[in-house]
Design a protein around this motif. Structure first.
Motif, PDB file in Angstrom:
ATOM      1  N   ARG A  25       0.832  -1.202   0.000  1.00  0.00           N
ATOM      2  CA  ARG A  25       0.000   0.000   0.000  1.00  0.00           C
ATOM      3  C   ARG A  25       0.867   1.253   0.000  1.00  0.00           C
ATOM      4  O   ARG A  25       1.997   1.230   0.469  1.00  0.00           O
ATOM      5  N   ASN A  26       0.280   2.334  -0.502  1.00  0.00           N
ATOM      6  CA  ASN A  26       0.975   3.620  -0.471  1.00  0.00           C
ATOM      7  C   ASN A  26       0.723   4.303   0.866  1.00  0.00           C
ATOM      8  O   ASN A  26       0.055   3.745   1.738  1.00  0.00           O
ATOM      9  N   GLU A  27       1.223   5.539   1.008  1.00  0.00           N
ATOM     10  CA  GLU A  27       1.097   6.239   2.298  1.00  0.00           C
ATOM     11  C   GLU A  27      -0.337   6.619   2.643  1.00  0.00           C
ATOM     12  O   GLU A  27      -0.651   6.904   3.792  1.00  0.00           O
ATOM     13  N   ARG A  28      -1.235   6.598   1.671  1.00  0.00           N
ATOM     14  CA  ARG A  28      -2.654   6.872   1.932  1.00  0.00           C
ATOM     15  C   ARG A  28      -3.444   5.593   2.231  1.00  0.00           C
ATOM     16  O   ARG A  28      -4.647   5.637   2.415  1.00  0.00           O
ATOM     17  N   GLY A  29      -2.774   4.457   2.227  1.00  0.00           N
ATOM     18  CA  GLY A  29      -3.426   3.186   2.512  1.00  0.00           C
ATOM     19  C   GLY A  29      -4.061   2.546   1.289  1.00  0.00           C
ATOM     20  O   GLY A  29      -4.718   1.514   1.413  1.00  0.00           O
ATOM     21  N   GLU A  30      -3.844   3.139   0.118  1.00  0.00           N
ATOM     22  CA  GLU A  30      -4.415   2.585  -1.114  1.00  0.00           C
ATOM     23  C   GLU A  30      -3.594   1.386  -1.578  1.00  0.00           C
ATOM     24  O   GLU A  30      -2.362   1.404  -1.517  1.00  0.00           O
TER      25      GLU A  30
END
Length: 156
Positions: A25-30
Motif C-alpha cells: 500500500r501507499n502512504e494513503r493506505g491505497e
C-alpha cells in the motif's frame, strides 16, 4: 515514494499446503499490489513466515517497487531478518535469501506490528485455502479483503 508491505502465512495441514499473501500500500493506505499464493506443506509457523516474507519480497522486486517498509507480526522473525548476525537455524538459507532481496532495494525499513495490524493479509489467508493457482492484483484491491481494507482506512 515509500510503500508498506504486509505479509502473512497460514498452514493448512489437512490439505498438505500453505498459503502466503502480501499487500503493498501507499502512504494513503491505497492498494498498489496484492498477492495470494499457494505454498508447500510446512510444519512450523516460523518456516511459514519466512517463506511468506521471501515470496512477498520476490513479488515486490518483480513489481518494481524500490522503497519498502516491511511489516510483520512475528517478533523473532523480524529481528532475524533485520540483524546482520549470522543465522544458524535450519532456515538460515531462507533468511539469507530475504536479506539478499532486501539488499537489492533502494530503501528498506523493518517494523514489527501487532497481529491485529496485519488483518488484511490474514483475511487473504482464508482465500488462499481454496486456491488452485496463485492470484495477483496490481493497482486493485483484492476482492476477498475489501472489508478489512475498508476498516483499515477508517483507522488512518
Amino acid at each position: 515514494m515509500v510503500y508498506k508491505l504486509n505479509f502473512d502465512a497460514a498452514i493448512f495441514s489437512r490439505m498438505k499446503k500453505s498459503g502466503m499473501r502480501a499487500i503493498i500500500r501507499n502512504e494513503r493506505g491505497e492498494v498498489m499490489a496484492g498477492m495470494s499464493a499457494i505454498g508447500p506443506r510446512i510444519e512450523t509457523s516460523e518456516e511459514a513466515e519466512l517463506l511468506a516474507c521471501r515470496r512477498s519480497l520476490e513479488f515486490v522486486v518483480d513489481a518494481s517497487f524500490t522503497s519498502i517498509m516491511i511489516e510483520g507480526d512475528n517478533t523473532n522473525f523480524m529481528q532475524a531478518i533485520s540483524s546482520n548476525v549470522t543465522n544458524f537455524s535450519f532456515l538460515d538459507h531462507v533468511v539469507d535469501d530475504i536479506r539478499h532481496l532486501m539488499a537489492s532495494l533502494q530503501w528498506v525499513k523493518i517494523s514489527k506490528i501487532r497481529r491485529g495490524g496485519n488483518k488484511v493479509v490474514h483475511v487473504l489467508a482464508q482465500h488462499a485455502r481454496n486456491l488452485d493457482s496463485d492470484l495477483y492484483w496490481l493497482e486493485d484491491s483484492p476482492p476477498p479483503a475489501l472489508e478489512a481494507l475498508y476498516q483499515d482506512l477508517l483507522l488512518l
